[in-house]
Scaffold this motif. Structure first.
Motif, PDB file in Angstrom:
ATOM      1  N   THR A   1       0.825  -1.201   0.000  1.00  0.00           N
ATOM      2  CA  THR A   1       0.000   0.000   0.000  1.00  0.00           C
ATOM      3  C   THR A   1       0.862   1.255   0.000  1.00  0.00           C
ATOM      4  N   LEU A   2       0.325   2.279  -0.615  1.00  0.00           N
ATOM      5  CA  LEU A   2       0.981   3.583  -0.712  1.00  0.00           C
ATOM      6  C   LEU A   2       0.021   4.646  -0.207  1.00  0.00           C
ATOM      7  N   ALA A   3       0.565   5.659   0.438  1.00  0.00           N
ATOM      8  CA  ALA A   3      -0.209   6.836   0.813  1.00  0.00           C
ATOM      9  C   ALA A   3       0.255   7.971  -0.093  1.00  0.00           C
ATOM     10  N   VAL A   4      -0.691   8.624  -0.737  1.00  0.00           N
ATOM     11  CA  VAL A   4      -0.374   9.690  -1.693  1.00  0.00           C
ATOM     12  C   VAL A   4      -0.818  11.015  -1.104  1.00  0.00           C
ATOM     13  N   LEU A   5       0.110  11.962  -1.026  1.00  0.00           N
ATOM     14  CA  LEU A   5      -0.163  13.304  -0.532  1.00  0.00           C
ATOM     15  C   LEU A   5      -0.428  14.215  -1.718  1.00  0.00           C
ATOM     16  N   ARG A   6      -1.608  14.858  -1.712  1.00  0.00           N
ATOM     17  CA  ARG A   6      -1.970  15.795  -2.772  1.00  0.00           C
ATOM     18  C   ARG A   6      -2.362  17.128  -2.142  1.00  0.00           C
ATOM     19  N   VAL A   7      -1.912  18.199  -2.786  1.00  0.00           N
ATOM     20  CA  VAL A   7      -2.311  19.541  -2.384  1.00  0.00           C
ATOM     21  C   VAL A   7      -2.807  20.241  -3.641  1.00  0.00           C
ATOM     22  N   ASN A   8      -4.027  20.787  -3.583  1.00  0.00           N
ATOM     23  CA  ASN A   8      -4.677  21.401  -4.753  1.00  0.00           C
ATOM     24  C   ASN A   8      -4.757  20.440  -5.932  1.00  0.00           C
ATOM     25  N   GLY A   9      -4.877  19.157  -5.665  1.00  0.00           N
ATOM     26  CA  GLY A   9      -4.982  18.159  -6.715  1.00  0.00           C
ATOM     27  C   GLY A   9      -3.664  17.710  -7.307  1.00  0.00           C
ATOM     28  N   LYS A  10      -2.563  18.319  -6.913  1.00  0.00           N
ATOM     29  CA  LYS A  10      -1.240  17.935  -7.425  1.00  0.00           C
ATOM     30  C   LYS A  10      -0.593  16.954  -6.461  1.00  0.00           C
ATOM     31  N   GLU A  11      -0.085  15.874  -7.009  1.00  0.00           N
ATOM     32  CA  GLU A  11       0.585  14.873  -6.187  1.00  0.00           C
ATOM     33  C   GLU A  11       1.974  15.390  -5.803  1.00  0.00           C
TER      34      GLU A  11
ATOM     35  N   ILE B   1      -4.719  13.102   1.799  1.00  0.00           N
ATOM     36  CA  ILE B   1      -3.866  11.909   1.853  1.00  0.00           C
ATOM     37  C   ILE B   1      -4.762  10.720   1.586  1.00  0.00           C
ATOM     38  N   ASP B   2      -4.471   9.974   0.510  1.00  0.00           N
ATOM     39  CA  ASP B   2      -5.243   8.795   0.123  1.00  0.00           C
ATOM     40  C   ASP B   2      -4.377   7.551   0.263  1.00  0.00           C
ATOM     41  N   ILE B   3      -5.010   6.441   0.647  1.00  0.00           N
ATOM     42  CA  ILE B   3      -4.329   5.152   0.667  1.00  0.00           C
ATOM     43  C   ILE B   3      -4.711   4.430  -0.619  1.00  0.00           C
ATOM     44  N   GLN B   4      -3.696   3.970  -1.346  1.00  0.00           N
ATOM     45  CA  GLN B   4      -3.919   3.272  -2.612  1.00  0.00           C
ATOM     46  C   GLN B   4      -3.076   2.013  -2.638  1.00  0.00           C
ATOM     47  N   SER B   5      -3.451   1.091  -3.489  1.00  0.00           N
ATOM     48  CA  SER B   5      -2.671  -0.115  -3.692  1.00  0.00           C
ATOM     49  C   SER B   5      -1.601   0.164  -4.733  1.00  0.00           C
ATOM     50  N   SER B   6      -0.380  -0.282  -4.472  1.00  0.00           N
ATOM     51  CA  SER B   6       0.696  -0.045  -5.440  1.00  0.00           C
ATOM     52  C   SER B   6       0.571  -0.944  -6.650  1.00  0.00           C
ATOM     53  N   ALA B   7      -0.209  -2.025  -6.530  1.00  0.00           N
ATOM     54  CA  ALA B   7      -0.387  -2.945  -7.647  1.00  0.00           C
ATOM     55  C   ALA B   7      -1.413  -2.437  -8.642  1.00  0.00           C
TER      56      ALA B   7
ATOM     57  N   GLU C   1      -9.129   4.618   2.339  1.00  0.00           N
ATOM     58  CA  GLU C   1      -9.273   5.597   3.406  1.00  0.00           C
ATOM     59  C   GLU C   1      -8.542   6.882   3.035  1.00  0.00           C
ATOM     60  N   SER C   2      -8.978   7.996   3.614  1.00  0.00           N
ATOM     61  CA  SER C   2      -8.327   9.265   3.301  1.00  0.00           C
ATOM     62  C   SER C   2      -8.405  10.214   4.483  1.00  0.00           C
ATOM     63  N   ILE C   3      -7.491  11.160   4.469  1.00  0.00           N
ATOM     64  CA  ILE C   3      -7.473  12.267   5.427  1.00  0.00           C
ATOM     65  C   ILE C   3      -7.553  13.542   4.598  1.00  0.00           C
ATOM     66  N   VAL C   4      -8.423  14.464   5.006  1.00  0.00           N
ATOM     67  CA  VAL C   4      -8.611  15.700   4.258  1.00  0.00           C
ATOM     68  C   VAL C   4      -8.437  16.885   5.193  1.00  0.00           C
ATOM     69  N   CYS C   5      -7.637  17.849   4.784  1.00  0.00           N
ATOM     70  CA  CYS C   5      -7.488  19.119   5.493  1.00  0.00           C
ATOM     71  C   CYS C   5      -7.978  20.207   4.529  1.00  0.00           C
ATOM     72  N   LEU C   6      -9.220  20.609   4.688  1.00  0.00           N
ATOM     73  CA  LEU C   6      -9.822  21.565   3.760  1.00  0.00           C
ATOM     74  C   LEU C   6      -9.165  22.954   3.792  1.00  0.00           C
ATOM     75  N   PRO C   7      -8.825  23.502   4.960  1.00  0.00           N
ATOM     76  CA  PRO C   7      -8.206  24.834   4.932  1.00  0.00           C
ATOM     77  C   PRO C   7      -6.896  24.868   4.139  1.00  0.00           C
ATOM     78  N   HIS C   8      -6.143  23.769   4.154  1.00  0.00           N
ATOM     79  CA  HIS C   8      -4.865  23.726   3.433  1.00  0.00           C
ATOM     80  C   HIS C   8      -4.975  23.015   2.089  1.00  0.00           C
TER      81      HIS C   8
END
Length: 141
Positions: free
Chosen positions: A48-58, A126-132, A115-122
């Motif tokens: 599994t991978l966690a991907v950090l995105r801000v304003n839609g950019k990885e 953060i999304d959890i995805q499968s690397s496969a 699963e995901s974590i969202v910080c709307l003000p910033h």
């Protein structure tokens, strides 16, 4: 002896009993199939991978398959807003932030695909995805 008497009373034929037993055994087939599929999913959860995105950019990808590593990553934007992200034991969370509502901090640890974590003000996600990869479709932001 009672079984034969029961069969005679209920007007069942001997082959009817075989059919009933076969149907009872077949009723457990979905349990076996779904149990096997869950075992396959559990085997792939190690990747599994966690991907950090801000304003839609990885911005960054965190590998959660290494459960022995513990580290923190601090995201700071140009306005001075920050999110302190902690990775430990195959889980990830937002440990600290300077946003007003702290909903992302209260979300706690996440580790399962989807699963995901969202910080709307910033505008941080953060999304959890499968690397496969998979057939789950494409995320649209």
């Amino acid at each position: 002896m009672k079984l034969r008497a029961l069969i005679k009373q209920s007007r069942m034929k001997p082959f009817d009993l075989v059919i009933i037993l076969l149907l009872i055994l077949l009723s457990f087939l979905p349990l076996v199939i779904f149990g096997y599929q869950q075992g396959q999913v559990a085997a792939n959860e190690n990747e599994t991978l966690a991907v950090l995105r801000v304003n839609g950019k990885e911005l960054k990808t965190f590998d959660l398959s290494d459960t022995k590593k513990t580290y923190t990553y601090k995201y700071v934007d140009e306005d001075g807003d920050y999110n302190l992200i902690e990775v430990s034991d195959g889980k990830i969370r937002v440990k600290d932030t300077n946003c007003g509502d702290l909903i992302c901090v209260r979300r706690g640890w996440i580790s399962k695909k989807g699963e995901s974590i969202v910080c709307l003000p910033h505008k941080l996600v953060i999304d959890i995805q499968s690397s496969a990869g998979g057939d789950d479709g494409e995320l649209i932001y």
